[in-house]
Design a protein around this motif. Structure first.
Motif, PDB file in Angstrom:
ATOM      1  N   ARG A 272       5.902   0.951   1.237  1.00  0.00           N
ATOM      2  CA  ARG A 272       5.475   1.194  -0.134  1.00  0.00           C
ATOM      3  C   ARG A 272       4.086   0.617  -0.397  1.00  0.00           C
ATOM      4  NH1 ARG A 272       8.873  -1.880  -2.896  1.00  0.00           N
ATOM      5  NH2 ARG A 272       7.228  -3.404  -3.187  1.00  0.00           N
ATOM      6  N   VAL A 273       3.867  -0.634  -0.014  1.00  0.00           N
ATOM      7  CA  VAL A 273       2.554  -1.219  -0.299  1.00  0.00           C
ATOM      8  C   VAL A 273       1.463  -0.535   0.526  1.00  0.00           C
ATOM      9  CG1 VAL A 273       3.549  -3.438  -0.965  1.00  0.00           C
ATOM     10  CG2 VAL A 273       2.727  -3.138   1.365  1.00  0.00           C
ATOM     11  N   TRP A 274       1.818  -0.123   1.703  1.00  0.00           N
ATOM     12  CA  TRP A 274       0.833   0.574   2.537  1.00  0.00           C
ATOM     13  C   TRP A 274       0.429   1.888   1.886  1.00  0.00           C
ATOM     14  CZ3 TRP A 274      -3.211   1.547   4.773  1.00  0.00           C
ATOM     15  CH2 TRP A 274      -3.415   2.466   5.814  1.00  0.00           C
ATOM     16  N   SER A 275       1.361   2.582   1.260  1.00  0.00           N
ATOM     17  CA  SER A 275       0.943   3.830   0.627  1.00  0.00           C
ATOM     18  C   SER A 275       0.141   3.553  -0.652  1.00  0.00           C
ATOM     19  CB  SER A 275       2.136   4.756   0.374  1.00  0.00           C
ATOM     20  OG  SER A 275       2.891   4.295  -0.701  1.00  0.00           O
ATOM     21  N   GLU A 276       0.416   2.428  -1.316  1.00  0.00           N
ATOM     22  CA  GLU A 276      -0.417   2.054  -2.466  1.00  0.00           C
ATOM     23  C   GLU A 276      -1.847   1.751  -2.017  1.00  0.00           C
ATOM     24  OE1 GLU A 276       3.295   0.134  -5.069  1.00  0.00           O
ATOM     25  OE2 GLU A 276       1.913  -1.206  -4.043  1.00  0.00           O
ATOM     26  N   ILE A 277      -1.959   1.029  -0.935  1.00  0.00           N
ATOM     27  CA  ILE A 277      -3.283   0.686  -0.406  1.00  0.00           C
ATOM     28  C   ILE A 277      -3.989   1.944   0.096  1.00  0.00           C
ATOM     29  CG2 ILE A 277      -4.478  -0.552   1.449  1.00  0.00           C
ATOM     30  CD1 ILE A 277      -2.171  -2.685   1.131  1.00  0.00           C
ATOM     31  N   GLY A 278      -3.225   2.791   0.807  1.00  0.00           N
ATOM     32  CA  GLY A 278      -3.786   4.053   1.281  1.00  0.00           C
ATOM     33  C   GLY A 278      -4.328   4.878   0.123  1.00  0.00           C
ATOM     34  N   GLY A 279      -3.627   4.866  -0.991  1.00  0.00           N
ATOM     35  CA  GLY A 279      -4.071   5.594  -2.184  1.00  0.00           C
ATOM     36  C   GLY A 279      -5.398   5.059  -2.702  1.00  0.00           C
ATOM     37  N   ASP A 280      -5.553   3.758  -2.687  1.00  0.00           N
ATOM     38  CA  ASP A 280      -6.815   3.148  -3.117  1.00  0.00           C
ATOM     39  C   ASP A 280      -7.961   3.534  -2.191  1.00  0.00           C
ATOM     40  OD1 ASP A 280      -5.476   1.886  -5.119  1.00  0.00           O
ATOM     41  OD2 ASP A 280      -5.696  -0.145  -4.329  1.00  0.00           O
ATOM     42  N   LEU A 281      -7.676   3.571  -0.901  1.00  0.00           N
ATOM     43  CA  LEU A 281      -8.737   3.852   0.074  1.00  0.00           C
ATOM     44  C   LEU A 281      -9.251   5.280  -0.055  1.00  0.00           C
ATOM     45  CD1 LEU A 281      -7.325   2.070   3.283  1.00  0.00           C
ATOM     46  CD2 LEU A 281      -9.198   1.302   1.809  1.00  0.00           C
ATOM     47  N   LEU A 282      -8.400   6.139  -0.622  1.00  0.00           N
ATOM     48  CA  LEU A 282      -8.790   7.528  -0.850  1.00  0.00           C
ATOM     49  C   LEU A 282      -9.820   7.656  -1.958  1.00  0.00           C
ATOM     50  CD1 LEU A 282      -5.591   9.762  -0.939  1.00  0.00           C
ATOM     51  CD2 LEU A 282      -7.661  10.108   0.424  1.00  0.00           C
TER      52      LEU A 282
END
Ligand code: ADP
Ligand code: MG
Length: 689
Positions: A272-282
């Motif tokens: 979950r946190v990885w997808s939140e971070i991935g979203g930010d990196l986008l």
């Protein structure tokens, strides 16, 4: 004290303008509005301070058991003794026989009847009028008396410029809509009231700072804080950062390679946190995210995945940690993961020799280094990154504010900022974090990897040290390893080292057949690293350590920890230390040894730590003692901006202030600057930076 010194002392306290003085609000009050006759005062003064007045009929200096002055006053009802254990000649003169004095204090039963010990004394005329308002007692610092502060504040409140500084300009309709009650005074009345409350004021509400006058001040202060946090957020969104998409369908991508090489599956919290971070990196503006997760929750691998994504796009990623030993742990782990994938890694720390440092700097500057790991050296030395896309900062609250500011200056030019990921094992209670840290996005890993055994914590008196050592011996005999943590001695690093050396020698003697190692802050980096390597390889079975092992050390076979003088450690420290064990599959034990006598606070702390290993519960307790600024670092928390608000007591006000901030920013932009200027003045820069 001469009056010449006064202005500079007030200035030192920051009290150099009428507005600053007006906002220097009392911490409590004395009630001098009521004057009792001596008979009444003797009765009343046994419960709380009482004020009375009389003529001095006797003034004696006694030497029983030591030099002291006993003064007797009298009125038409009674007489009363005043006892001064130390006194100046000026006081003898002030209280000479025949003088009329007004005194205030508590009454106790002395050898010669009722008496006041060290009352406050004023020389007065018999008919001197009483004050009509409560007497404020101000926060003071050495060299400034209450008399001086009171005079300065009274003068400031009369200053014509204050009319303007405190003028009401928040729209009436907005206030009426948002405020929970319409009995809140306007700002000017609130301030005046707090300095000079009438005799009949609700003193309890004043002391507890729940009085409507306090509410008004707190609301305005929070409003300023919320506005500046929201502005910081808006400023960040205006900035540019590279946007990183996941590379798919490429077998050679670092990210895919890393995923494939991990010896475990991510927990759902990690996913979950990885997808939140991935979203930010986008996104095309810089990430400013805090990744929270209890000790051992597996934050590092998430950071590694983010680094891999950035590296796949030809950018650099940097990982920075506050201590050499922690940075080194990251370096070793990252090397294990990334080197087989062909990623160029650079290491940079203050302890590198000039030549090695230069080599690393060149690799970073040329862009050859794709992943850079290090300490403060990454921002302190002359490092320029070729193409930094992501900065990961571990335990960022342990870096100073300035150091973090420097990161931002260094990694960004005017047009380009890198994404920032902070990691912390010190949890901020979620509700507080969400309402309060407006410009920091937060991800929480609220689950430990599977297979972890809970840690059993025992609290043991230091007098049972021999028993503990006996237990340690049988533990080591089973092939396990252990830590022995020596106390933090804040006053003296030398003393701290000494106790560590003593314990080391004692344990070496007591545990023949086992290798005991010693690690402490005075060792050189290579020496530390080699001790740690030996411990990891089980060449050392018992590691005696100072708090240098506090964070990041990862040796699964070491599942027992003894902490000496546990009463000297804070909540977070023990929690972090304890997190070093419980990493493998063995049952883990933490023994908190304490020396008596224990303070109430220490007793409660040890008890809580024994009962729970839930980082959030511990953080809540810790927070009530220390406040969020210390947990997260002053800049992020904006805590330094709040003087009158207590985030726990006044949590409900935050939401109202947030709404008001939104409305003001949308509908009344002209008032925003004015409000910030009033409340923050020069401190407004603090958050913009
Ligand atoms: P922290 O959050 O305290 O920094 P680490 O990232 O150091 O924790 O992880 C602690 C240990 O748990 C490491 O040995 C790591 O390899 C391991 N780990 C991390 N994630 C998982 C997982 N999903 N399953 C099993 N082990 C994991
Ligand atoms: Mg870690």
């Amino acid at each position: 004290m001469t009056t010449k010194q006064t202005p500079s002392t007030l200035q030192k306290m920051g009290l150099d303008t009428p507005m600053a003085l007006a906002l220097h609000l009392p911490s409590r009050y004395e009630d001098e509005t009521e004057l009792l006759n001596i008979e009444e005062a003797i009765h009343q003064g046994r419960f709380s301070a009482a004020q009375t007045q009389g003529v001095v009929i006797r003034n004696q200096v006694l030497f029983r058991p030591r030099r002291q002055m006993v003064v007797t006053i009298e009125d038409e009802t009674e007489s009363l003794n005043l006892r001064f254990l130390n006194f100046y000649p000026s006081q003898q003169k002030q209280m000479a026989v025949g003088s009329q004095i007004r005194v205030r204090g508590e009454v106790r039963e002395g050898f010669q009847g009722p008496e006041m010990v060290h009352p406050t004394v004023k020389a007065v005329a018999a008919e001197a009028p009483l004050p009509t308002s409560l007497t404020p007692v101000y926060p003071a610092s050495a060299g400034v008396s209450q008399t001086i502060l009171r005079k300065a504040v009274t003068q400031a409140l009369r200053d014509p410029s204050l009319q303007d500084s405190l003028a009401e300009f928040l729209p009436k309709t907005l206030m009426a809509e948002l405020l929970p009650s319409n009995d809140w005074p306007n700002l000017q009345s609130a301030i005046t009231y707090l300095h000079q409350p009438p005799a009949e004021a609700n003193t309890q509400a004043l002391l507890e700072r729940t009085h409507p006058a306090w509410r008004r001040v707190q609301f305005e202060e929070l409003l300023a804080q919320q506005i500046s946090l929201k502005r910081a957020h808006a400023i960040r969104r205006e900035r540019h950062a590279p946007s990183f998409v996941k590379v798919t369908g490429n077998e050679k991508s670092i990210e895919t390679g890393l995923e494939g090489a991990l010896p475990f599956k991510l927990t759902s919290a990690q996913n979950r946190v990885w997808s939140e971070i991935g979203g930010d990196l986008l996104k095309s503006f810089p990430m400013n995210r805090l990744l929270q997760g209890d000790v051992g929750s597996g934050k590092t691998v998430v950071a590694a995945l983010a680094a891999a994504r950035v590296i796949d796009q030809g950018y650099q990623a940097a990982v920075m940690a506050p201590t050499e030993i922690l940075a080194e742990q990251h370096y070793l782990k990252m090397r294990e993961w990334f080197e087989p994938l062909g990623v160029q890694i650079a290491w940079l720390s203050g302890s590198l020799k000039a030549k090695e440092k230069k080599l690393s700097q060149d690799l970073i500057e040329s862009g050859q280094a794709q992943l850079i790991i290090g300490t403060h050296a990454l921002i302190q030395e002359s490092v320029s990154f070729a193409k930094l896309g992501l900065a990961v900062i571990d335990e960022q609250h342990r870096f100073g504010v300035r150091q973090r500011l420097e990161i931002q200056q260094r990694v960004g030019s005017e047009l380009f900022y890198c994404h920032q990921l902070m990691m912390s094992a010190t949890p901020i209670p979620r509700t507080l974090a969400m309402t309060y840290y407006a410009d920091l996005d937060i991800s929480v890993i609220d689950e430990l990897p599977p297979g972890r055994k809970p840690i059993t914590t025992k609290v043991v008196k230091a007098s049972r040290r021999d028993e503990v050592i006996g237990g340690l011996q049988s533990w080591l005999s089973k092939g396990f390893q252990a830590y022995w943590v020596c106390p933090l001695i804040e006053e003296s690093e030398v003393l701290q080292l000494q106790t560590a050396v003593e314990s080391f020698e004692q344990l070496t003697q007591a545990l023949p057949g086992f290798k005991v190692g010693l690690i402490h802050g005075r060792l050189k980096a290579e020496e530390k690293a080699s001790v740690m390597a030996a411990f990891k390889a089980n060449e050392i079975q018992l590691l005696v350590a100072t708090t240098v092992i506090e964070v990041g050390v990862d040796v699964p076979n070491a599942a027992l920890m003894v902490i000496e003088h546990a009463e000297r450690f804070g909540y977070a420290q023990i929690h972090q230390l304890r997190g070093r064990v419980g990493r493998g599959s063995a049952d883990s034990v933490c023994i908190l040894m304490y020396a008596e006598p224990l303070s109430m606070a220490a007793k409660e702390r040890l008890q809580t730590l024994r009962e729970t290993s839930d980082g959030f519960v511990i953080a809540e307790r810790d927070l009530s003692l220390r406040g969020p600024g210390e947990l997260l670092g002053a800049k992020q928390s904006g805590d330094a901006m709040l003087r009158f608000v207590d985030l726990q007591r006044d949590a409900w006000l935050i939401e109202i202030a947030q709404q008001a901030a939104d409305r003001l920013l949308q509908e009344h932009t002209d008032l925003v600057e004015r409000h910030l200027e009033r409340w923050l003045g020069s401190r407004a820069e603090f958050l913009k930076a």
